[in-house]
Design a protein around this motif. Sequence first.
Motif, short mmCIF file in Angstrom:
data_model
loop_
_atom_site.label_atom_id
_atom_site.label_comp_id
_atom_site.label_asym_id
_atom_site.label_seq_id
_atom_site.Cartn_x
_atom_site.Cartn_y
_atom_site.Cartn_z
N LEU A 22 39.80 73.29 8.99
CA LEU A 22 38.59 73.10 8.19
C LEU A 22 38.95 72.21 7.00
CD1 LEU A 22 35.61 73.95 7.69
CD2 LEU A 22 36.49 75.87 6.35
N ARG A 23 38.33 71.02 6.97
CA ARG A 23 38.64 70.09 5.90
C ARG A 23 37.45 69.97 4.98
NH1 ARG A 23 38.47 64.32 4.63
NH2 ARG A 23 36.46 64.61 5.62
N GLY A 24 37.70 70.11 3.71
CA GLY A 24 36.60 69.96 2.76
C GLY A 24 37.11 69.35 1.47
N PHE A 27 37.96 67.98 -4.90
CA PHE A 27 38.05 66.94 -5.94
C PHE A 27 37.83 65.63 -5.21
CE2 PHE A 27 40.87 70.47 -7.18
CZ PHE A 27 40.38 70.77 -8.45
N LYS A 28 36.60 65.16 -5.17
CA LYS A 28 36.27 64.01 -4.34
C LYS A 28 36.66 62.70 -5.01
CE LYS A 28 33.82 64.06 -1.18
NZ LYS A 28 34.48 63.82 0.13
N MET A 29 37.13 61.77 -4.20
CA MET A 29 37.46 60.43 -4.69
C MET A 29 36.26 59.54 -4.37
SD MET A 29 40.58 60.08 -5.93
CE MET A 29 41.15 58.41 -5.65
N SER A 168 35.02 58.66 11.30
CA SER A 168 33.89 58.71 10.35
C SER A 168 34.05 57.61 9.31
CB SER A 168 33.82 60.08 9.66
OG SER A 168 33.38 61.07 10.55
N HIS A 169 35.17 57.63 8.57
CA HIS A 169 35.40 56.55 7.60
C HIS A 169 35.74 55.24 8.31
CE1 HIS A 169 35.81 60.12 5.06
NE2 HIS A 169 35.37 59.34 4.08
N GLY A 170 36.33 55.37 9.51
CA GLY A 170 36.74 54.18 10.25
C GLY A 170 35.58 53.29 10.66
N ILE A 194 36.91 64.46 11.58
CA ILE A 194 35.51 64.04 11.75
C ILE A 194 34.63 64.76 10.74
CG2 ILE A 194 33.54 64.15 13.36
CD1 ILE A 194 35.59 63.85 15.63
N GLU A 195 33.74 64.04 10.11
CA GLU A 195 32.85 64.66 9.15
C GLU A 195 31.67 65.30 9.90
OE1 GLU A 195 34.09 62.93 5.14
OE2 GLU A 195 32.40 61.73 5.83
N VAL A 196 31.46 66.59 9.59
CA VAL A 196 30.37 67.34 10.21
C VAL A 196 29.58 68.01 9.10
CG1 VAL A 196 29.78 69.19 11.85
CG2 VAL A 196 31.82 67.81 12.23
N LEU A 204 25.60 65.31 0.54
CA LEU A 204 25.80 64.71 -0.79
C LEU A 204 26.83 63.59 -0.78
CD1 LEU A 204 25.84 67.90 -3.08
CD2 LEU A 204 23.93 66.37 -2.57
N SER A 205 27.54 63.48 0.34
CA SER A 205 28.57 62.46 0.43
C SER A 205 28.61 61.94 1.86
CB SER A 205 29.91 63.10 0.04
OG SER A 205 30.99 62.31 0.45
N ASP A 206 28.72 60.63 2.03
CA ASP A 206 28.95 60.04 3.35
C ASP A 206 27.97 60.51 4.44
OD1 ASP A 206 31.03 58.61 2.25
OD2 ASP A 206 32.60 59.95 2.97
N ALA A 207 26.68 60.54 4.10
CA ALA A 207 25.67 61.03 5.05
C ALA A 207 25.62 60.22 6.35
CB ALA A 207 24.29 61.01 4.38
N ASP A 208 25.89 58.94 6.28
CA ASP A 208 25.75 58.08 7.47
C ASP A 208 26.86 58.27 8.49
OD1 ASP A 208 23.57 56.99 6.23
OD2 ASP A 208 24.69 55.28 5.41
N GLN A 209 27.93 58.93 8.07
CA GLN A 209 29.09 59.00 8.96
C GLN A 209 29.45 60.43 9.33
OE1 GLN A 209 31.76 56.90 6.26
NE2 GLN A 209 32.83 58.82 5.83
N ALA A 210 28.46 61.33 9.22
CA ALA A 210 28.71 62.72 9.61
C ALA A 210 27.93 63.03 10.87
CB ALA A 210 28.28 63.66 8.49
#
Length: 259
Positions: A22-24, A27-29, A168-170, A194-196, A204-210
Amino acid sequence: MESEKQLRQTAENISKSGASLLRGGLFKMRTDPQSFQGLGERGFEIFKKVSREFGLPIVSEVSDQRHIELMEPLVDMFQVGTRNMYNYALLKELGRTNKPVLLKRGFTALIDEWLLASEYIASAGNERIILCERGIRTFERATRNTLDLSAVAYLKARTHFPVLVDPSHGTGISDLIKPMSLAAAAAGADGLLIEVHPEPARALSDADQALNPSQFDDLMVDLERVLVALGRPLRRPIPQTTTPSNVVVLSHESKSLSH
Ligand code: PEP
Ligand code: MN
C-alpha cells in the motif's frame, strides 16, 4: 492519501485484486506549492490502522532528510521520488536505515546516473534497493513523460536490482496504464506502482493518471495472463494481518509481483 475513508476503500479494493503493498503520499512533492501537500504526520495513525486491517505493508515517499527518523517506524519501504534522485544527502542518510528504498529514476537521469545514485545508498550500508522507472522528460508532449521500458530490460540484464515500473507517472494518462503495465511485465519488471483512487476524477493529486478499483482489477486479471504466458505467475501476497508494520517485504531475493 487523502483521508481514512479514501485510504480504506482503496486498500480494500487493491488487496482483493492482488496488490501486495500500500503506497500513499504523506509529504507530497508537488510542483505547485499551492496544491495539496499531503496529510503529513496527521496521516500516520490512519496509515498504520489501514495497513494492519488489510495486511498491506506501507510504502511512502520521504522528501526531506529531517523526516527519516519520524517515518522509519511507520514505513516498510521508503520511496525516493524523481525530484530527489539527485539529493545525495538524503540518499546517504537512507543508506544508514535498515528499510528497503524504492529509488525512482530522475526525470532527466541517464541510467548510469540512476545507478550511481543507488550506490550512495548502498555504500552507506543499505543494499536493499529497488529501482523504479517512472518516465523521463523528452520532446514528446502527448504523454506526461516517456516511459523507458528499455531501461527495464537493460537493468534486469545488467544489475541484480529488482525493477518496478510506474506507468501512472510514466504516461500521465489513465487508459495507457494497462497496456504499459502489460508491456512492463513482458520487459521483465518485478512489480508495478500504480495510482488507484476510489473516484479518480475527485482525486486531490494526479487525477488523470489514477485507475478506479474496477479498472485496477481488470488490469490485474490481464497481468496475470501475461505473467502465466511468460512462465512467471503472479505471486499472491500471503495475508499478514497480524504482522507488525516493520516487516521487510522486498529484498534482492524476494520480489514483489512475480518470481
Ligand atoms: C509519486 O510516486 O506519487 C510521485 C510523486 O512520483 P514521481 O516522484 O515519480 O513524480
Ligand atoms: Mn503521484
